[in-house]
Design an enzyme around this catalytic site. Structure first.
Site, PDB file in Angstrom:
ATOM      1  N   THR A   1       4.063  -6.181  55.219  1.00 43.12           N
ATOM      2  CA  THR A   1       2.810  -5.395  54.495  1.00 43.12           C
ATOM      3  C   THR A   1       3.292  -4.653  53.171  1.00 43.12           C
ATOM      4  OG1 THR A   1       2.923  -3.196  55.390  1.00 43.12           O
ATOM      5  CG2 THR A   1       1.824  -4.885  56.592  1.00 43.12           C
ATOM      6  N   GLU A   2       2.463  -4.647  52.238  1.00 43.22           N
ATOM      7  CA  GLU A   2       2.512  -3.720  50.914  1.00 43.22           C
ATOM      8  C   GLU A   2       1.456  -3.339  50.317  1.00 43.22           C
ATOM      9  OE1 GLU A   2       5.484  -3.425  49.378  1.00 43.22           O
ATOM     10  OE2 GLU A   2       6.768  -4.930  50.096  1.00 43.22           O
ATOM     11  N   VAL A   3       1.247  -2.134  50.453  1.00 43.28           N
ATOM     12  CA  VAL A   3       0.199  -1.225  49.973  1.00 43.28           C
ATOM     13  C   VAL A   3       0.568  -0.372  48.586  1.00 43.28           C
ATOM     14  CG1 VAL A   3       0.399   0.670  51.551  1.00 43.28           C
ATOM     15  CG2 VAL A   3      -1.900  -0.024  50.734  1.00 43.28           C
TER      16      VAL A   3
END
Length: 309
Positions: free
Chosen positions: A273-275
């Site tokens: 994931t990348e936020v």
């Protein structure tokens, strides 16, 4: 034309040696407490889960126990699920997303999965809000045999006995403005190459494994997170961080070739994931909630697939 100032450590075009690494290390400052922020939460979960110390980092004068949370009702026939956070210590929502999932949601899956949560793989970097470990090594490029990064080697030892049984591994990360202002310039300086600026994606996205793409799995996670925060659009070249967008909010990397954390098991379903916590369209709380939503959606997808098989 804007001329970028050279990174303040080292000589442009010349890779760092031990002197440059020592100069860099001397500039690192402790900003927060692993014991207070992480270990105290892990300790509070001991009545509900098995807690194991899977390694210990001795970075004098500090020592960091590496902790994992495991299902108490462990049964070999259940799907194995691995959740990791804090491989890059500065990526705050990954650490706190993993912890919040364990606190508030993991019990929902008790008796249905064998769960392993390693919430903060890189505690020294967590405290210093940095990407590297004290040796100027990136743990998330170091998950390989005979890893020089102690953080990576310890996590690989943790999963060694069941790496072939893991069905899903989700690794929780962030992309921040400091990637462009500090960490990528430092990487270029360390390696003696020119720094080429890039665009920081505004929103959440996923990294699938190009050697084992699972598009339905990725889209299930994206759909769940879209209810919490916005999904990063492709740039004008149809890319995110230089990689082609293969589906809304999804790019692909070769996990094992790059030594990425999400490639350490034989899991069929893997994602990173990348936020983007620096976006004016979100908040630190939303970023943590997005990580939790991603973990829950990933597990729900695996359980549905298992039920249908």
């Amino acid at each position: 034309m804007t001329t970028l100032a050279p990174y303040p450590i080292g000589t442009p075009g010349v890779p760092w040696g031990s002197a440059e690494v020592a100069t860099w290390l001397a500039k690192q400052t402790r900003h927060r407490s692993y014991e207070k922020d992480v270990l105290s939460v892990v300790d509070s979960l001991r009545s509900r889960y098995d807690v194991v110390e899977y390694g210990r980092l001795d970075y004098s004068p500090e020592t960091y126990p590496l902790m994992a949370i495991k299902s108490r009702q462990w049964r070999d026939e259940l799907p194995y699920v691995l959740v990791t956070g804090g491989v890059h210590g500065y990526e705050t929502s990954g650490v706190h997303g993993a912890l919040r999932f364990a606190e508030q949601h993991a019990s929902t899956y008790e008796g249905r999965i064998n769960l392993i949560v390693a919430p903060c793989v890189s505690p020294w970097a967590y405290e210093r809000i940095h990407r590297w470990n004290p040796h100027a090594l990136d743990p998330n490029r170091s998950f390989r045999k005979d890893s020089p990064a102690r953080e990576s080697a310890a996590l690989m030892r943790l999963v060694e006995d069941f790496r072939e049984s893991v069905m899903m591994h989700i690794d929780l990360h962030e992309t921040t403005d400091s990637d462009e202002s500090e960490f990528r310039p430092a990487l270029a300086a360390r390696d003696g190459v020119a720094f080429e600026p890039d665009e920081v994606p505004d929103g959440f996205y996923l990294v699938d494994d190009s050697e084992n793409p699972q598009p339905a799995f990725q889209q299930a996670v994206i759909a769940a997170v879209a209810k919490v925060t916005h999904i990063a659009p492709a740039d004008c070249n149809g890319q995110i961080i230089g990689s082609t967008v293969v589906a809304p909010g999804v790019i692909e990397y070769s996990m094992r070739k790059l030594g990425l954390c999400a490639g350490i098991t034989e899991a069929r379903y893997t994602t990173t994931t990348e936020v983007y916590p620096d976006s004016p369209r979100t908040s630190p709380e939303q970023c943590i909630a997005a990580q939790v939503a991603a973990v829950c959606a990933a597990i729900d997808f695996v359980l549905a697939e298992t039920a249908n098989s």
